[in-house]
Write a protein that holds these residues in place. Structure first.
Motif, mmCIF file in Angstrom:
data_model
loop_
_atom_site.group_PDB
_atom_site.id
_atom_site.type_symbol
_atom_site.label_atom_id
_atom_site.label_comp_id
_atom_site.label_asym_id
_atom_site.label_seq_id
_atom_site.Cartn_x
_atom_site.Cartn_y
_atom_site.Cartn_z
ATOM 1 N N ASN A 176 0.701 -1.320 -0.004
ATOM 2 C CA ASN A 176 0.086 0.214 0.406
ATOM 3 C C ASN A 176 1.046 1.213 0.103
ATOM 4 N N VAL A 177 0.739 2.489 -0.797
ATOM 5 C CA VAL A 177 1.385 3.008 -0.983
ATOM 6 C C VAL A 177 0.919 4.702 -1.043
ATOM 7 N N SER A 178 -0.480 4.959 -1.235
ATOM 8 C CA SER A 178 -0.515 6.355 -1.592
ATOM 9 C C SER A 178 -2.495 6.104 -1.478
ATOM 10 N N LEU A 179 -2.607 4.940 -0.862
ATOM 11 C CA LEU A 179 -4.167 4.898 -0.438
ATOM 12 C C LEU A 179 -4.727 5.889 1.161
ATOM 13 N N ARG A 180 -5.679 6.257 1.189
ATOM 14 C CA ARG A 180 -6.078 6.938 2.397
ATOM 15 C C ARG A 180 -7.252 6.013 3.249
ATOM 16 N N ALA A 181 -7.721 7.105 4.283
ATOM 17 C CA ALA A 181 -7.495 5.559 4.682
ATOM 18 C C ALA A 181 -9.187 5.004 4.684
ATOM 19 N N ASP A 182 -9.586 6.060 3.757
ATOM 20 C CA ASP A 182 -11.184 5.253 2.751
ATOM 21 C C ASP A 182 -10.738 4.501 2.017
ATOM 22 N N GLU A 183 -9.934 4.578 1.969
ATOM 23 C CA GLU A 183 -9.674 3.262 0.789
ATOM 24 C C GLU A 183 -8.560 1.951 1.725
ATOM 25 N N LEU A 184 -8.066 1.781 2.549
ATOM 26 C CA LEU A 184 -7.738 1.252 2.738
ATOM 27 C C LEU A 184 -8.624 -0.230 3.281
ATOM 28 N N PRO A 185 -8.150 -1.609 2.676
ATOM 29 C CA PRO A 185 -8.974 -2.866 2.867
ATOM 30 C C PRO A 185 -9.081 -3.635 3.988
ATOM 31 N N ARG A 186 -9.010 -3.030 4.819
ATOM 32 C CA ARG A 186 -9.160 -3.678 6.504
ATOM 33 C C ARG A 186 -8.656 -2.442 7.161
ATOM 34 N N ALA A 187 -9.401 -2.502 8.550
ATOM 35 C CA ALA A 187 -9.165 -1.714 9.447
ATOM 36 C C ALA A 187 -7.751 -1.659 10.362
ATOM 37 N N ASP A 188 -6.565 -2.928 10.261
ATOM 38 C CA ASP A 188 -5.090 -2.574 11.008
ATOM 39 C C ASP A 188 -4.078 -2.526 10.003
ATOM 40 N N ALA A 189 -5.054 -2.179 8.446
ATOM 41 C CA ALA A 189 -3.997 -1.533 7.885
ATOM 42 C C ALA A 189 -3.612 -0.332 7.453
ATOM 43 N N THR A 190 -2.287 -0.107 6.520
ATOM 44 C CA THR A 190 -2.154 1.216 6.453
ATOM 45 C C THR A 190 -1.149 1.672 5.536
ATOM 46 N N SER A 191 -0.944 2.035 5.137
ATOM 47 C CA SER A 191 0.037 2.959 3.343
ATOM 48 C C SER A 191 0.846 3.134 4.224
ATOM 49 N N LEU A 192 2.043 3.365 3.056
ATOM 50 C CA LEU A 192 3.061 5.012 2.855
ATOM 51 C C LEU A 192 2.734 6.183 3.445
ATOM 52 N N ALA A 193 2.078 6.571 2.643
ATOM 53 C CA ALA A 193 1.451 7.951 3.084
ATOM 54 C C ALA A 193 0.808 8.144 4.278
ATOM 55 N N LEU A 194 0.267 7.508 4.767
ATOM 56 C CA LEU A 194 -0.078 7.547 6.594
ATOM 57 C C LEU A 194 0.517 7.368 7.204
ATOM 58 N N ALA A 195 1.468 6.798 6.774
ATOM 59 C CA ALA A 195 2.942 6.276 8.293
ATOM 60 C C ALA A 195 3.827 7.689 7.465
ATOM 61 N N GLY A 196 3.782 8.432 6.865
ATOM 62 C CA GLY A 196 4.327 9.772 7.028
ATOM 63 C C GLY A 196 5.299 9.529 6.114
ATOM 64 N N ALA A 197 5.651 8.687 5.230
ATOM 65 C CA ALA A 197 6.116 8.973 4.009
ATOM 66 C C ALA A 197 7.435 9.808 3.435
ATOM 67 N N THR A 198 8.365 9.781 3.163
ATOM 68 C CA THR A 198 8.815 11.143 2.673
ATOM 69 C C THR A 198 8.943 10.984 0.928
ATOM 70 N N LEU A 199 8.507 9.368 0.397
ATOM 71 C CA LEU A 199 8.672 8.925 -1.131
ATOM 72 C C LEU A 199 7.459 8.539 -1.149
ATOM 73 N N THR A 200 6.442 8.633 -2.156
ATOM 74 C CA THR A 200 5.455 8.046 -2.199
ATOM 75 C C THR A 200 5.948 7.740 -4.251
ATOM 76 N N ASP A 201 6.370 8.311 -4.435
ATOM 77 C CA ASP A 201 6.252 7.690 -5.845
ATOM 78 C C ASP A 201 6.778 5.717 -6.158
ATOM 79 N N ARG A 202 5.812 5.371 -6.871
ATOM 80 C CA ARG A 202 6.254 3.740 -7.149
ATOM 81 C C ARG A 202 7.283 3.395 -7.650
ATOM 82 N N ASP A 203 7.341 4.518 -8.441
ATOM 83 C CA ASP A 203 8.845 4.238 -9.717
ATOM 84 C C ASP A 203 9.924 3.488 -9.317
ATOM 85 N N PRO A 204 10.766 4.471 -8.593
ATOM 86 C CA PRO A 204 11.571 4.436 -7.566
ATOM 87 C C PRO A 204 11.703 3.145 -6.346
ATOM 88 N N LEU A 205 10.508 3.512 -5.570
ATOM 89 C CA LEU A 205 10.297 2.585 -4.836
ATOM 90 C C LEU A 205 10.190 0.756 -5.538
#
Length: 294
Positions: A176-205
């Motif tokens: 999960n890279v840029s998913l918002r809270a309302d797009e998460l598949p389950r309650a215990d999930a998160t994304s890099l964006a929600l965790a405060g990632a400095t990079l969410t560009d999928r190409d370098p990742l």
């Protein structure tokens, strides 16, 4: 429902640019495909494996409609909001570098190897806290906090090799890279964006992940799949947040085991020690972290 994000916020991946960067003579990756959508990248790569496609195929889907998880779970993700990638490995064959076949008994280390590569990539490039939950989840959190949200899953599937050697292995990773809270598949999930990632560009990742995965796989092959000689066991123990935790494990026979996760052994199995009991070695199970051990 399609994400309201435009390509400006969630740009598409370029197969041509990725292949130019990653597919090289003598390297692990031999072909890189990007598709707009598919049911499951693992299913597609498994079909390619059965048809005899050589080791090193990489398939990335911008959207996955029936992604595979452990225990038969199925999940979906908004278009271009994550990385959905499967790779084809043939550890049962001698490779071009002269490495002998890996014994089938060591194949269980491949999803753990992928976890080690993924944790390192995410920590280095996205600058978030990252740790692994045995056997196949990546947990992340903001810098300075304990990683607790599920951000990625890994699934390995064996496919019979047409030439009769050890089975091919399809490794699938969903991040999960840029998913918002309302797009998460389950309650215990998160994304890099929600965790405060400095990079969410999928190409370098993706580039970083595939390079780290190739590096660990090379070490694994050079050591004939030995997790000690390759350094994989030691690194996995360092990355594994499950160790030292009080856990509840739902076992394949529908029983439940609770205790302290005390080790990961040389076969990649989790060792759980019940209170006042004898250590139990587990090859499979659905783990819940209950609380840190005291």
């Amino acid at each position: 429902m399609e994400s309201p994000y435009t390509d400006l916020g969630r740009p598409p991946l370029s197969a041509e640019r990725l292949a130019t960067a990653l597919v090289r003579p003598g390297g692990l990756w031999t072909e890189l495909r990007v598709v707009a959508a598919t049911g499951s990248t693992n299913t597609d790569v498994a079909a390619a494996a059965g048809a005899g496609v050589r080791e090193g195929l990489v398939l990335v889907a911008e959207r996955q409609d029936a992604g595979k998880g452990r225990l038969g779970r199925v999940w979906t993700s908004p278009a271009r909001a994550g990385l959905h990638v499967s790779v084809l490995l043939r550890p049962g064959r001698a490779d071009d570098a002269g490495h002998p076949p890996v014994p089938a008994a060591r194949y269980g280390w491949l999803p753990l190897l992928a976890g080690v590569a993924l944790a390192g990539t995410v920590r280095r490039l996205a600058v978030v806290e990252a740790a692994l939950k045995w056997p196949n989840d990546l947990l992340v959190g903001p810098v300075g906090e304990r990683p607790a949200g599920k951000c990625a899953g890994i699934l390995a599937e064996a496919v019979p090799d047409p030439d009769g050697s050890g089975p091919a292995v399809v490794l699938g990773i969903g991040l999960n890279v840029s998913l918002r809270a309302d797009e998460l598949p389950r309650a215990d999930a998160t994304s890099l964006a929600l965790a405060g990632a400095t990079l969410t560009d999928r190409d370098p990742l993706l580039r970083g992940l595939l390079r780290d995965l190739a590096s660990w796989y090379e070490r694994f092959r050079a050591a004939a799949g030995d997790p000690v000689g390759s350094g994989l066991l030691a690194r996995y123990r360092e990355e594994c947040a499950t160790l030292g935790q009080q856990v509840r494990v739902e076992l394949p026979d529908d029983t439940t085991l609770t205790g302290t996760a005390s080790d990961v052994d040389a076969d990649g199995r989790l060792v759980v020690t019940p209170a006042g009991g004898t250590p139990v070695t587990l090859a499979a199970g659905d783990v819940t972290h209950v609380r840190p051990a005291t």
